[in-house]
Design an enzyme around this catalytic site. Structure first.
Site, PDB file in Angstrom:
ATOM      1  N   ASP A 287       6.055  12.119  22.611  1.00 53.83           N
ATOM      2  CA  ASP A 287       7.360  11.922  21.673  1.00 53.83           C
ATOM      3  C   ASP A 287       7.188  10.729  22.151  1.00 53.83           C
ATOM      4  O   ASP A 287       7.742   9.534  23.254  1.00 53.83           O
ATOM      5  CB  ASP A 287       8.075  12.077  23.168  1.00 53.83           C
ATOM      6  CG  ASP A 287       9.479  12.337  21.983  1.00 53.83           C
ATOM      7  OD1 ASP A 287       9.544  11.921  21.461  1.00 53.83           O
ATOM      8  OD2 ASP A 287      10.736  12.005  23.119  1.00 53.83           O
TER       9      ASP A 287
ATOM     10  N   HIS B  86      10.704  10.625  36.536  1.00 55.07           N
ATOM     11  CA  HIS B  86      11.187   9.823  34.781  1.00 55.07           C
ATOM     12  C   HIS B  86      12.069   9.199  35.073  1.00 55.07           C
ATOM     13  O   HIS B  86      12.311   8.613  35.295  1.00 55.07           O
ATOM     14  CB  HIS B  86      10.553  10.575  34.221  1.00 55.07           C
ATOM     15  CG  HIS B  86      10.726  10.099  32.317  1.00 55.07           C
ATOM     16  ND1 HIS B  86      10.189   9.067  32.433  1.00 55.07           N
ATOM     17  CD2 HIS B  86      12.030   9.586  31.654  1.00 55.07           C
ATOM     18  CE1 HIS B  86      10.734   8.211  31.382  1.00 55.07           C
ATOM     19  NE2 HIS B  86      11.824   9.090  30.631  1.00 55.07           N
TER      20      HIS B  86
HETATM   21 MN    MN Z   1      11.221  12.098  24.876  1.00 54.12          MN
END
Ligand code: MN
Length: 413
Positions: free
Chosen positions: A231, A131
């Site tokens: 999130d 990521h």
């Molecule tokens: Mn996050």
């Protein structure tokens, strides 16, 4: 080697909530809110077991189970909750307890799940190398995608606990400032680049006094369990606001978590080796044993009136920094932690394109479309879309899972 546990209850082989799981949560049933566990398609009313004297000698009192949050029972620490979980497992394994054990079972269809913990503090890490590399490649420099600190520090920031919501609760698209064109002034309005982040969260017990640290070896004793975590992120708001102090309104409008806390004890059989860390980490971040966990993860998008389409298959085992290192780093300066604090992993992306844990990566900053079923396409999340994340471990015919975290997005208020 431990043998495979079998319950006197019939539990579907594909259930996340096998007898090997025994998670903790909070339910409302018949107007009463209380601490519960789960097996198969049933919630287990711990008050019923307690009142039948089946939980004697576990160290808990009636008020621990009649609470609308798990925080009080978590203050018994790892030894306490382990004893309780082991006992529940025994009750639903040994035929001797069948008559009494059945009285505590409530069909899961008839209960309402509640937020299981009062979250004191919330921290979000950034611990997936795939990521961080993807984001660095898109926004900075493919040749130097990782910032110089990334392989030394489990990078994180302090998020906001008040807006963490339970699976099933809807959220509204956030509004905020954005700067879509570099050579024009910023604009204000509903976020146009709404995104999910596929994460796992861990929840701690009461820690040590302010000033003390928790080592990587001690970390397991301070971690109660884990949840699936979405999130939510407003990419356009984030891009304009994050310099120089980092994430703020692009993140704190909401994050969603799954309802059952799966204990670290239940996840131990699924430990796997983590990636080799080079350069060598500082001694306080060194660790022994396998500390990654093989948790298969999936993200689905379900547009209104459509079937759900899978857009990502990833795995928690890919994490560069494990949670023992995250907790050791978090406390190395003496920062104190408490029962009910939540720590999210950061977006969990894998090495392949179909394993990226955000639309930002899946659509490569909106430059490509993500195909859903029936010809539907997405680059980011639209109003009335539901985002569903699922996760489970499976090994030698034993399955331990998290259920799901599901959130529908409503238009801006
Ligand atoms: Mn996050």
């Amino acid at each position: 080697m431990s043998s495979i546990l079998t319950s006197w209850l019939t539990i579907d082989q594909t259930s996340d909530f096998s007898i090997s799981n025994i998670p903790f949560g909070v339910i409302t049933y018949n107007g009463a809110t209380k601490v519960s566990s789960r097996v198969g398609e049933f919630a287990i009313d711990l008050t019923v077991l307690f009142e039948a004297n089946l939980l004697d000698n576990c160290g808990f009192s009636a008020s621990d189970f009649q609470s609308n949050r798990l925080n009080e029972m978590m203050k018994k620490g790892k030894k306490g909750t382990r004893k309780l979980r082991n006992r529940i497992q025994e009750i639903y394994t040994n035929e001797v307890f069948k008559a009494e054990g059945e009285k505590a079972l409530i069909s899961i269809e008839t209960v309402t799940m509640e937020m299981p913990i009062t979250i004191g503090d919330y921290t979000d890490f950034y611990s997936s190398i795939e990521h961080a590399t993807n984001v660095g490649t898109m926004f900075r420099d493919p040749a130097n995608a990782l910032l110089p600190n990334w392989k030394y520090i489990p990078v994180g920031y302090h998020g906001r606990a008040s807006s963490i919501i339970l699976s099933g609760q809807e959220i509204h698209r956030p509004k905020g400032q954005q700067k879509p064109k570099d050579d024009e002034p910023p604009v204000f309005g509903p976020c146009k680049l709404l995104d999910f982040e596929l994460e796992m969260g861990f929840i701690t017990y009461e820690g040590k006094p302010l000033g003390d640290s928790i080592s990587t070896t001690e970390a397991d004793d301070y971690i109660f369990g884990m949840v699936l975590f979405n999130d939510w992120s407003a990419r356009d708001i984030q891009k304009w606001e994050y310099v120089p102090l980092g994430p703020f309104l692009a993140k704190n409008f909401g994050s969603s978590m799954s309802a059952w806390i799966v204990t670290l004890d239940a996840l131990e059989p699924f430990r796997v080796e983590g990636p080799k860390q080079e350069p060598a980490v500082f001694p306080y971040l060194e660790y022994k044993g396998d500390k990654n966990i093989n948790i298969q993860l999936e993200v689905q998008i379900q547009p209104e009136g459509e079937e759900a389409s899978t857009v990502c298959n990833s795995n928690y085992k890919h994490m560069y920094w494990n949670q023992n290192q995250q907790l050791a780093h978090h406390t190395i300066n003496g920062c104190d932690i408490h029962a009910g604090d939540l720590y999210a992993s950061g977006t969990i992306s894998g090495p392949t394109k179909d394993s990226y844990g955000s639309m930002l990566e899946l659509s490569w900053k909106g430059s490509q479309t993500v195909q859903l079923k029936n010809g539907v396409e997405r680059k980011f999340i639209q109003d009335h879309d539901t985002v569903i994340m699922k996760g489970y471990c499976e090994k030698d015919g034993v399955r331990v899972g998290f259920g799901e975290v599901s959130t529908k997005v409503l238009p801006s208020k």
